[in-house]
Design a protein around this motif. Sequence first.
Motif, short mmCIF file in Angstrom:
data_model
loop_
_atom_site.label_atom_id
_atom_site.label_comp_id
_atom_site.label_asym_id
_atom_site.label_seq_id
_atom_site.Cartn_x
_atom_site.Cartn_y
_atom_site.Cartn_z
N VAL A 27 1.05 -1.05 -0.21
CA VAL A 27 0.15 -0.04 -0.13
C VAL A 27 0.79 1.27 -0.09
N GLY A 28 0.90 1.97 -1.21
CA GLY A 28 1.92 2.95 -1.32
C GLY A 28 2.48 3.21 -2.63
N HIS A 29 3.04 4.36 -2.74
CA HIS A 29 3.31 5.42 -1.83
C HIS A 29 2.34 6.68 -1.78
N LEU A 30 2.51 7.54 -0.84
CA LEU A 30 1.50 8.63 -1.00
C LEU A 30 2.01 9.75 -2.08
N ASN A 31 3.39 10.05 -2.25
CA ASN A 31 3.60 11.20 -3.07
C ASN A 31 3.97 10.53 -4.47
N SER A 32 3.42 11.16 -5.57
CA SER A 32 3.70 10.72 -6.73
C SER A 32 5.12 10.59 -7.04
N GLY A 33 6.24 11.48 -6.60
CA GLY A 33 7.88 11.52 -6.73
C GLY A 33 8.09 10.43 -6.13
N THR A 34 7.71 9.59 -5.18
CA THR A 34 8.20 8.39 -4.70
C THR A 34 7.47 7.07 -5.23
N THR A 35 6.35 7.34 -5.66
CA THR A 35 5.53 6.14 -5.96
C THR A 35 6.02 5.69 -7.45
N VAL A 36 6.52 6.43 -8.18
CA VAL A 36 6.89 6.05 -9.64
C VAL A 36 8.18 5.27 -9.59
N PRO A 37 9.26 5.79 -8.83
CA PRO A 37 10.48 4.96 -8.92
C PRO A 37 10.28 3.77 -8.20
N ALA A 38 9.54 3.83 -7.11
CA ALA A 38 9.46 2.53 -6.37
C ALA A 38 8.68 1.48 -7.15
N SER A 39 7.57 2.21 -7.96
CA SER A 39 6.91 1.08 -8.69
C SER A 39 7.84 0.11 -9.69
N LYS A 40 8.82 0.63 -9.91
CA LYS A 40 9.88 -0.03 -11.08
C LYS A 40 10.29 -1.38 -10.11
N ILE A 41 10.56 -1.09 -8.88
CA ILE A 41 11.11 -2.16 -8.03
C ILE A 41 10.04 -2.97 -7.68
N TYR A 42 8.73 -2.78 -7.45
CA TYR A 42 7.94 -3.86 -7.25
C TYR A 42 7.36 -4.52 -8.47
N HIS A 43 7.36 -4.18 -9.63
CA HIS A 43 7.20 -4.68 -10.89
C HIS A 43 8.20 -5.68 -11.13
N THR A 44 9.53 -5.15 -10.99
CA THR A 44 10.54 -6.16 -11.41
C THR A 44 10.55 -7.49 -10.22
N ALA A 45 9.79 -7.13 -8.88
CA ALA A 45 9.88 -8.42 -7.95
C ALA A 45 8.36 -9.04 -8.18
N GLY A 46 7.50 -8.45 -9.12
CA GLY A 46 6.35 -9.10 -9.30
C GLY A 46 5.27 -8.87 -7.98
N ILE A 47 5.58 -7.89 -7.31
CA ILE A 47 4.82 -7.53 -6.13
C ILE A 47 3.68 -6.51 -6.45
N PRO A 48 2.47 -6.53 -6.46
CA PRO A 48 1.05 -5.76 -6.54
C PRO A 48 1.33 -4.62 -5.70
N GLN A 49 1.01 -3.25 -6.36
CA GLN A 49 1.26 -2.29 -5.54
C GLN A 49 -0.18 -1.40 -5.67
N ILE A 50 -0.79 -0.94 -4.58
CA ILE A 50 -1.96 -0.19 -4.83
C ILE A 50 -1.53 1.36 -4.19
N SER A 51 -1.56 2.35 -4.78
CA SER A 51 -1.25 3.91 -4.16
C SER A 51 -2.58 4.48 -3.98
N PRO A 52 -2.89 4.53 -2.72
CA PRO A 52 -4.12 5.30 -2.07
C PRO A 52 -4.13 6.86 -2.35
#
Length: 380
Positions: A100-125
């Motif tokens: 569940v995350g991240h809050l800010n767009s500036g952190t969400t976008v770069p972090a999403s690449k790591i979750y994608h590579t690991a195959g872990i679903p991410q939902i930003s609220p």
Amino acid sequence: MRIAAAMIGFSLALAAAPSVHAQQEVRIGSAAPVSGPTAHSGKDTENGARLAIEDLNAQGATINGKKVQWVLLTEDDGGDPKQGTAVAQKLVDAGVVAVVGHLNSGTTVPASKIYHTAGIPQISPAATTPLYTQQGFKSAFRLVANDNLVGAALARYAANTLRAKRVAVIDDRTAFGQGLADEFVKGVKASKGALQVVSRQFTNDKATDFNAILTQIRAQRPDVIFYGGMDAVAGPMLKQMKALGIDAKFVSGDGVCSQKLPLLAGDAVGEDKVTCVVAGGVSAEQEAVLADFTERYRKRFKLEVQTYAPYAYDAVMVFAAAMQQAKSSDPAMYLPVLAKIRHQGVTGSIAFEPNGDLSNAALTLYTYRNGKKTKLQVVR
């Protein structure tokens, strides 16, 4: 010797066997800024996720008929992109199966690449930048409208409701603030002359002195000042607008639209002076459900909901529903189910577009009266 050999064999068998504890534990990560100027908003989403985890455990929620222990692993990304990626990798290494995350767009976008590579679903609220769901990551979802919708809605409101003709635009140069301001300017251009941008100024997300840019803006006599950024900057900015005698309306997005803004701005928040949009919202039939959540949140944390706690709560519940339907907490198994989920949450009916955006996303317009955030209307 026989006893020692037997013990060694037993130990090896235990090491080879799957951990019963690991099978029973479902780890969900929460990443948000719980330090820095937006800590109150980050703690809000963390608390929302925590309340959902507590509810799942209290309900004895199972997966494939087996009781599990739902666990929330929390990390502070500080609202900083570099810290955000470090936090994302830490959560991946800790074995989370959802984030569940991240809050800010500036952190969400770069972090999403790591979750994608690991195959872990991410939902930003909360993250609203269109870029987040334009990367082609099947693991990325959000529970709020994106900036394309927010910017256009605010431009329409400024032109049609506020009857503004001249608007000044300020942003904080973050991915969120600049992106939202750019979308607002696009909306101004789409108004076909009803609105005119008379000044475009920039600051940063840690600034406290705005006299130079506000003095320039004052000379342009705007009806409206649009700000792309967060409440920690908007509060002092409103104070300095008042000190300079700038009587323009103040329009902004969800980063400003918090319960804390009146504390940050003092009496400069005014009456109906500020209009802000939250990239989410509920219609009349859902208001009682949201009110119940708000009261439970208040009792549990001794705090008021800031903005996005209900969306973080729903993010956890959507993950849980997808796992239960898939009969597995393995991301590879439940991710296809998550993409097609239909879930009735605190924030309303939840389903996703093919790119991970929320279907039929709502926007809620607010103002401030008597020092309190006051709902104006919900639009879709």
